[in-house]
Design a protein around this motif. Structure first.
Motif, PDB file in Angstrom:
ATOM      1  N   SER A  32      10.340 -19.713  88.588  1.00  0.00           N
ATOM      2  CA  SER A  32       9.158 -18.901  88.240  1.00  0.00           C
ATOM      3  C   SER A  32       8.043 -19.006  89.265  1.00  0.00           C
ATOM      4  N   ASN A  33       8.394 -19.276  90.511  1.00  0.00           N
ATOM      5  CA  ASN A  33       7.422 -19.316  91.599  1.00  0.00           C
ATOM      6  C   ASN A  33       7.572 -18.067  92.453  1.00  0.00           C
ATOM      7  N   PHE A  34       6.498 -17.719  93.154  1.00  0.00           N
ATOM      8  CA  PHE A  34       6.536 -16.578  94.050  1.00  0.00           C
ATOM      9  C   PHE A  34       6.952 -17.023  95.445  1.00  0.00           C
ATOM     10  N   MET A  35       7.607 -16.144  96.152  1.00  0.00           N
ATOM     11  CA  MET A  35       7.930 -16.405  97.553  1.00  0.00           C
ATOM     12  C   MET A  35       7.869 -15.097  98.325  1.00  0.00           C
ATOM     13  N   SER A  36       7.555 -15.205  99.601  1.00  0.00           N
ATOM     14  CA  SER A  36       7.449 -14.026 100.461  1.00  0.00           C
ATOM     15  C   SER A  36       8.823 -13.445 100.747  1.00  0.00           C
ATOM     16  N   LEU A  37       8.827 -12.191 101.147  1.00  0.00           N
ATOM     17  CA  LEU A  37      10.059 -11.574 101.608  1.00  0.00           C
ATOM     18  C   LEU A  37      10.411 -12.152 102.965  1.00  0.00           C
ATOM     19  N   SER A  38      11.685 -12.242 103.247  1.00  0.00           N
ATOM     20  CA  SER A  38      12.141 -12.713 104.552  1.00  0.00           C
ATOM     21  C   SER A  38      12.266 -11.529 105.492  1.00  0.00           C
ATOM     22  N   LYS A  39      11.937 -11.746 106.754  1.00  0.00           N
ATOM     23  CA  LYS A  39      12.123 -10.711 107.763  1.00  0.00           C
ATOM     24  C   LYS A  39      13.567 -10.679 108.244  1.00  0.00           C
ATOM     25  N   LEU A  40      14.333 -11.721 107.910  1.00  0.00           N
ATOM     26  CA  LEU A  40      15.699 -11.837 108.403  1.00  0.00           C
ATOM     27  C   LEU A  40      16.764 -11.423 107.398  1.00  0.00           C
ATOM     28  N   LYS A  41      16.460 -11.567 106.106  1.00  0.00           N
ATOM     29  CA  LYS A  41      17.484 -11.326 105.096  1.00  0.00           C
ATOM     30  C   LYS A  41      16.863 -10.755 103.833  1.00  0.00           C
ATOM     31  N   SER A  42      17.583  -9.846 103.207  1.00  0.00           N
ATOM     32  CA  SER A  42      17.162  -9.278 101.938  1.00  0.00           C
ATOM     33  C   SER A  42      18.131  -9.729 100.852  1.00  0.00           C
ATOM     34  N   SER A  43      17.603 -10.177  99.729  1.00  0.00           N
ATOM     35  CA  SER A  43      18.449 -10.627  98.627  1.00  0.00           C
ATOM     36  C   SER A  43      18.771  -9.467  97.697  1.00  0.00           C
ATOM     37  N   ASN A  44      19.991  -9.427  97.224  1.00  0.00           N
ATOM     38  CA  ASN A  44      20.426  -8.395  96.293  1.00  0.00           C
ATOM     39  C   ASN A  44      20.089  -8.859  94.871  1.00  0.00           C
ATOM     40  N   VAL A  45      18.874  -8.554  94.444  1.00  0.00           N
ATOM     41  CA  VAL A  45      18.371  -8.966  93.138  1.00  0.00           C
ATOM     42  C   VAL A  45      17.709  -7.766  92.472  1.00  0.00           C
ATOM     43  N   PRO A  46      17.538  -7.804  91.144  1.00  0.00           N
ATOM     44  CA  PRO A  46      16.851  -6.696  90.477  1.00  0.00           C
ATOM     45  C   PRO A  46      15.403  -6.558  90.961  1.00  0.00           C
ATOM     46  N   ILE A  47      14.891  -5.343  90.883  1.00  0.00           N
ATOM     47  CA  ILE A  47      13.510  -5.067  91.266  1.00  0.00           C
ATOM     48  C   ILE A  47      12.673  -4.969  90.002  1.00  0.00           C
ATOM     49  N   ILE A  48      11.538  -5.658  89.999  1.00  0.00           N
ATOM     50  CA  ILE A  48      10.625  -5.649  88.854  1.00  0.00           C
ATOM     51  C   ILE A  48       9.437  -4.747  89.170  1.00  0.00           C
ATOM     52  N   PHE A  49       9.181  -3.795  88.264  1.00  0.00           N
ATOM     53  CA  PHE A  49       8.022  -2.905  88.365  1.00  0.00           C
ATOM     54  C   PHE A  49       7.103  -3.168  87.175  1.00  0.00           C
ATOM     55  N   GLY A  50       5.800  -2.985  87.367  1.00  0.00           N
ATOM     56  CA  GLY A  50       4.830  -3.126  86.279  1.00  0.00           C
ATOM     57  C   GLY A  50       4.273  -4.526  86.130  1.00  0.00           C
ATOM     58  N   PHE A  51       4.529  -5.389  87.097  1.00  0.00           N
ATOM     59  CA  PHE A  51       4.044  -6.771  87.021  1.00  0.00           C
ATOM     60  C   PHE A  51       2.526  -6.810  87.126  1.00  0.00           C
ATOM     61  N   ASN A  52       1.899  -7.641  86.283  1.00  0.00           N
ATOM     62  CA  ASN A  52       0.454  -7.861  86.357  1.00  0.00           C
ATOM     63  C   ASN A  52       0.124  -9.274  85.891  1.00  0.00           C
ATOM     64  N   GLU A  53      -1.150  -9.589  85.797  1.00  0.00           N
ATOM     65  CA  GLU A  53      -1.546 -10.962  85.452  1.00  0.00           C
ATOM     66  C   GLU A  53      -1.142 -11.376  84.040  1.00  0.00           C
ATOM     67  N   TYR A  54      -0.793 -10.423  83.189  1.00  0.00           N
ATOM     68  CA  TYR A  54      -0.391 -10.736  81.822  1.00  0.00           C
ATOM     69  C   TYR A  54       1.123 -10.896  81.667  1.00  0.00           C
ATOM     70  N   SER A  55       1.858 -10.613  82.712  1.00  0.00           N
ATOM     71  CA  SER A  55       3.318 -10.673  82.648  1.00  0.00           C
ATOM     72  C   SER A  55       3.795 -12.098  82.405  1.00  0.00           C
ATOM     73  N   ASP A  56       4.823 -12.216  81.579  1.00  0.00           N
ATOM     74  CA  ASP A  56       5.391 -13.514  81.214  1.00  0.00           C
ATOM     75  C   ASP A  56       6.406 -13.931  82.278  1.00  0.00           C
ATOM     76  N   LEU A  57       5.985 -14.820  83.168  1.00  0.00           N
ATOM     77  CA  LEU A  57       6.855 -15.239  84.273  1.00  0.00           C
ATOM     78  C   LEU A  57       8.140 -15.908  83.788  1.00  0.00           C
ATOM     79  N   LYS A  58       8.020 -16.716  82.747  1.00  0.00           N
ATOM     80  CA  LYS A  58       9.211 -17.418  82.252  1.00  0.00           C
ATOM     81  C   LYS A  58      10.240 -16.423  81.700  1.00  0.00           C
ATOM     82  N   TYR A  59       9.777 -15.417  80.983  1.00  0.00           N
ATOM     83  CA  TYR A  59      10.671 -14.392  80.450  1.00  0.00           C
ATOM     84  C   TYR A  59      11.302 -13.590  81.586  1.00  0.00           C
TER      85      TYR A  59
END
Length: 170
Positions: free
Chosen positions: A56-83
């Motif tokens: 549940s921590n944030f990390m920057s995008l890599s300039k060398l590699k892109s991970s094949n993971v779902p994309i999350i839209f609508g994130f804000n300060e109220y979003s439940d990081l654990k969920y």
């Protein structure tokens, strides 16, 4: 005369490092073990793009590699990081979900929808309750719809109700 603690501290400051371990062994050989952070989702907001890792921590995008993971839209300060982390980990670890879910949408009420890869079907997943039951219901419905060649006929699949799947046809 090298400070092992300082080396670990510097390595741990790196955005892509989860934890480092530096030690010496016989013969004054220096060993460095680095555990890389594991992204589970890519978060896109109005002003930034970053990864969410398995802790549940944030990390920057890599300039060398892109991970094949779902994309999350609508994130804000109220979003439940654990969920968000939990659902992203479920998607990543489950072969069916990993193959079929491409996006996670956080709605205004903080419930989530999932988007299926390859078509425009939205899965109304809701809040963080009965996750395993919802996934089981989704898989059962999907397998039935695929066997009848009907999966593209559905606009929405609602999993928010206990022991039932409610669908809206296109």
């Amino acid at each position: 005369s090298i400070s092992i603690t300082k080396i670990e501290d510097e390595l741990d400051k790196n955005n892509f490092v989860e934890k480092s371990q530096v030690y010496t062994m016989v013969g004054n050989k220096l060993f460095v073990n680095v555990k890389q952070k594991e992204p589970v989702a890519r978060v896109i907001t109005n002003d930034s793009i970053f990864y969410l890792d398995k802790n549940s921590n944030f990390m920057s995008l890599s300039k060398l590699k892109s991970s094949n993971v779902p994309i999350i839209f609508g994130f804000n300060e109220y979003s439940d990081l654990k969920y968000l982390t939990e659902i992203s980990l479920l998607i990543k670890k489950d072969e069916f979900l990993n193959k079929n879910i491409s996006q996670i949408f956080i709605k205004d009420d903080q419930k989530i929808d999932l988007k299926m890869r390859g078509n425009n079907t939205i899965i109304e997943f809701g809040n963080n309750n009965r996750l395993k039951n919802k996934i089981q219901n989704l898989k059962a419905f999907y397998n039935r719809a695929i066997s009848k060649n009907e999966i593209d006929k559905y606009k929405k699949i609602n999993l928010q109700f206990e022991n039932q799947v409610v669908v809206v046809k296109k």
